[in-house]
Design an enzyme around this catalytic site. Sequence first.
Site, mmCIF file in Angstrom:
data_model
loop_
_atom_site.group_PDB
_atom_site.id
_atom_site.type_symbol
_atom_site.label_atom_id
_atom_site.label_comp_id
_atom_site.label_asym_id
_atom_site.label_seq_id
_atom_site.Cartn_x
_atom_site.Cartn_y
_atom_site.Cartn_z
ATOM 1 N N ASP A 66 -1.572 -12.253 5.560
ATOM 2 C CA ASP A 66 -0.880 -11.060 6.049
ATOM 3 C C ASP A 66 -1.067 -9.927 5.040
ATOM 4 O O ASP A 66 -0.879 -10.122 3.833
ATOM 5 C CB ASP A 66 0.598 -11.425 6.192
ATOM 6 N N HIS B 89 7.756 -8.394 6.233
ATOM 7 C CA HIS B 89 6.448 -8.596 5.615
ATOM 8 C C HIS B 89 6.505 -8.225 4.132
ATOM 9 O O HIS B 89 7.121 -7.227 3.752
ATOM 10 C CB HIS B 89 5.382 -7.736 6.310
#
Length: 548
Positions: A191, A364
């Site tokens: 990610d 995130h």
Amino acid sequence: MSQVSIVPLGGAGEIGKNMTVLQEGGEMIVVDAGLSFPTEEMHGVDIVIPDTTFLRENKEKIAGIILTHGHEDHIGALPYILPELDVPVYGTELTLMLLTRKLVDRATGYSPKTHVLEPKKKVRVGHFEIEPIHVTHSLPQSCAIAVWTGLGIVLFSGDFKFDFTPIDGRLSDIARFGELGDEGVVALLTDCTNVEFRGWSPSERTVRAGFERVFREATGRILITTFASNLHRIQQAMDVSREFRRKVAVVGRSMEQTVRIGLHMGILHDPGEVLISADEVDDYKDREVTLLVTGSQGEPMAALSRIAMDNHRLVTLHEGDTVVYSARPIPGNESAIYQTINRLYRGGAKVVFGQEEGVHVSGHGYAEELRLLVNLTRPDYIIPVHGEPRHVYHYFDIVAPMGYGEENIVVMENGMELLIEKGGAKFAGRVPCGRVLVDTAAVSDVPEETIRDRSALAREGVVVITVAIDSDAGQVIGEPEISARGLLTNDGELNELKDVLKKKLSNASLADLKDPKGVELVLDDSARHYLRKRLRKFPLVLTSVVDV
């Protein structure tokens, strides 16, 4: 010789519709199967999913689909592709429950073969050995996925952050990542969504302080909108509501379903029985009520959008309401969100929105968290995913000081096949890949040509031309009829077009007029040429030749 193939079918160079194929020894596993949302130009399209032609062509090789977590951009394509592929699905208990709900909503009638994954417990999928590693994210039971191959471990980070004070007390398994690094990670698919943010991402727990400030200042009802799946955020809203002696009503079908799942699984707890139904809201004073509503991304059919437009069947906006946006806009949704916010202000509400308000944190990790994952796992190759080209560019910056250069960082595009062998890695061409546009009210996919026509119709309007001919006699009956909608024209311009078409028809031969389809094509081309060259307009042109 051992050879590992990695092919992203979605999620490379973009945020959304994550799907990656891992292949070794003639067998495949698929990690995630997500959707993305349409851009403003995709008129009438509800969702976008990966093109699965490559999977359908290799269906017999697929050992299973492995899910990192239950967000739409990781599981949202499954109701559309699972019935045809008919392969086992592996995920945590919550992830599989969210998938089951989506399959029921889609009314596919299909029940997949599912297997529950638990962190620290290895599972064999075909010849692959896989292990989920717990990570913190905005959705509980999120996992990274480690896959053992003949060349080493291929590690899929999934969506993650290193939250050291998570709501449920379950930290990311940092120690396990370090053990995997000691064992040997050949490739890390990571990610990189928040790589542009330096430092460390704030903990989910910090949102409580922002909520408490809003609750102290609010004199009327409080409406909180967030992603329906953000159970930790919902729990905090319930906890703070109890602290301020407010009841909580959940408004919006997807959030109602998720809350029921969360309560059933023990992920959510109702402190002091604060939950009430939406039709009980009017039984309480405004200062005694919190509403958790869907619609944080400006979705037109979601609860908040309906409330802002004063057409929700249960909830109306009150003067003095406070609306809290506890979510960050997904790129492309900004216009719809601000339109809703403006309507809320016009309705007399106060809106709390923006990073500085402290009512939202990302799920995130920031740059230092991405660096930490690399330090722990020490992969041979890094493949940044779940990010756009600018994110990948910045990812180079944060790992270059760690000794990673262009030979170690692999920039992938959807459909590209990366082959990893003992001596190195190389690209091996492309596989069939693209996007499928889905109108959920239709029975089939939306062709790209249809999208182009819808875009032209929205931007430039439409011109409809009707001509009657007698093909047996080879004669034109009457004059062309022209009508226009959504097209700005000056006086006489459509009459000029009519004269152009009449001239074209008068020059047609007897043989030409005996071919209605040929006449239709000629008139269509002539009309388009006139509109573009003479008027510099580009409407959708629909020509119909009626054979009488």
